[in-house]
Design an enzyme around this catalytic site. Structure first.
Site, PDB file in Angstrom:
ATOM      1  CB  SER A 153     -80.994 -22.154 113.557  1.00 51.71           C
ATOM      2  OG  SER A 153     -80.960 -21.084 114.409  1.00 51.71           O
ATOM      3  NE  ARG A 174     -86.989 -20.104 113.721  1.00 53.05           N
ATOM      4  CZ  ARG A 174     -87.320 -19.454 114.905  1.00 53.05           C
ATOM      5  NH1 ARG A 174     -88.480 -18.900 115.174  1.00 53.05           N
ATOM      6  NH2 ARG A 174     -86.136 -19.296 115.651  1.00 53.05           N
ATOM      7  CD  GLU A 183     -84.511 -21.760 111.103  1.00 53.03           C
ATOM      8  OE1 GLU A 183     -84.888 -22.173 112.326  1.00 53.03           O
ATOM      9  OE2 GLU A 183     -84.314 -20.684 111.077  1.00 53.03           O
TER      10      GLU A 183
END
Ligand SMILES: Cc1cc2nc3c(=O)[nH]c(=O)nc-3n(C[C@H](O)[C@H](O)[C@H](O)COP(=O)(O)OP(=O)(O)OC[C@H]3O[C@@H](n4cnc5c(N)ncnc54)[C@H](O)[C@@H]3O)c2cc1C
Length: 340
Positions: free
Chosen positions: A239, A166, A335
């Site tokens: 998420s 990520r 995130e």
């Protein structure tokens, strides 16, 4: 020629969380020339340029200062072919999932595990999107990006992009790059990745004995549809927290206290934990705070029941972080981010 500059533009319909937000200035750009013109305009106005894709990984503030530029460029092309190996390029404004479907329809395989991720091709390298055992970095052949500092176009290799979980150079150098095109190594020969999560089980349940990339894509779409809320129905950004990565010693100590804790050992010796499990165990699944809440079926997803603002989301996120930290000694990292 630049498209028309708009002022005070509502962004509620342009972010999947459906947060109430407004851009001071807003422009769309369908070509490199329009992106350059927008950059020049922002410089002339003395305001920051902020790039918007599909708005699916954002917690937008109520007022977005500067010039919001939404990339709407389109184009998918086969650049080269050698045996089964293919080099495919797509423009930043291409919506991601339809792009994946187009590659499958052409018999260009490799992106099937990334089916149904919202957003655009241009944003895919930003956080190195990943799902079901495949990350963008596993298929990326390069990125063409405009350096806002120098005004120069660069063809960045995957190594130049510094992809990680990520993460990428585009995040660590936030505000520097505008991704214009992404290239992919694909293949006419399927190389299926099936050993992650419930993929094999979903294929078996669908009666598939000889999986094809199309069947894997369909199985992953159905898993995702059963687990994640549809942003068109219930606003969310997927998420909300990254899966935390801890040392092997920390993971072992936690597992001793919580034997059912899922752990995912990484190649570098660290261990990835499931953020959703930690949040669930801390008692947050299904919790609601006014307009925002934690999805009842998936504790990793925060949802907007309608009319939420960024401060509502961030306040809930902070309470969750504090309680997970207190209970497990693990710090969660958000995130979704802001426009850069
Ligand atoms: C229901 C749901 C499920 C999801 N599932 C997954 C998943 O499985 N895996 C995963 O990795 N992600 C997932 N996400 C997160 C999200 O879809 C991805 O991060 C996606 O790549 C974001 O794309 P976007 O175009 O919407 O970017 P935006 O949200 O518009 O932007 C995200 C960031 O990238 C920047 N940016 C966007 N385009 C460019 C560009 N062309 N050049 C430079 N900077 C740019 C923006 O300024 C911002 O900082 C999910 C989200 C939702 C809502």
């Amino acid at each position: 020629m630049v498209a028309e500059l708009q002022r005070q533009v509502p962004l509620q319909g342009l972010n999947t969380f459906g947060l109430v937000a407004q851009a001071d200035r807003y422009l769309e750009a369908a070509s490199d020339a329009e992106v350059r013109a927008a950059l020049a305009l922002a410089q002339q106005l003395g305001v920051p340029l902020r790039v918007l894709g599909g708005g699916s990984n954002l917690v937008l503030p109520e007022r977005v200062e500067g010039l919001v530029l939404r990339l709407t460029s389109r184009g998918i092309r086969l650049l080269a072919e050698e045996g089964d190996a293919l080099l495919v390029e797509a423009e930043a404004g291409e919506p991601w999932h339809p792009f994946v479907m187009a590659t499958l329809a052409n018999g260009w395989y490799g992106l099937e595990n990334l089916s149904l991720i919202p957003g655009t091709v241009g944003a895919s390298p930003i956080q190195n999107i990943g799902a079901y055992g495949v990350e963008l970095k596993d298929r990326c052949a390069g990125v063409t990006a405009l350096d806002r500092h120098s005004g120069e176009l660069h063809d960045l290799s995957p190594a130049d992009c510094a992809f990680a979980y990520r993460e990428s150079r585009f995040k660590t150098e936030a505000g520097r790059w505008i991704v214009l095109r992404v290239r992919f190594h694909l293949s006419r020969q399927p190389q299926l990745v099936l050993d992650y999560g419930p993929v094999r089980q979903a294929l078996a349940e669908a009666g598939v004995t000889q999986p094809t990339p199309e069947a894997v894509s369909a199985a992953i779409c159905s898993i995702r549809q059963s687990k994640l809320p549809d942003p068109a129905v219930l606003g969310n950004a997927g998420s909300f927290f990254k899966n935390p990565v801890v040392t092997a010693a920390v993971a072992a100590a936690l597992q001793q206290r919580y034997p059912s804790l899922p752990t995912y050992p990484q190649a570098d010796g660290t261990v990835k934990l499931a953020a959703g499990w930690l949040i669930d165990q801390a008692g947050w699944r299904g919790h609601r705070d006014g307009a925002v809440g934690v999805h009842a079926a998936q504790a990793l997803v925060l949802v907007n029941f309608g009319g939420a603002r960024s401060r509502d989301v961030l306040a809930l996120a902070e309470r969750i972080r504090a309680s997970v930290r207190e209970r497990f000694g693990v710090t969660l990292e958000m995130e979704p981010g802001s426009l850069t």
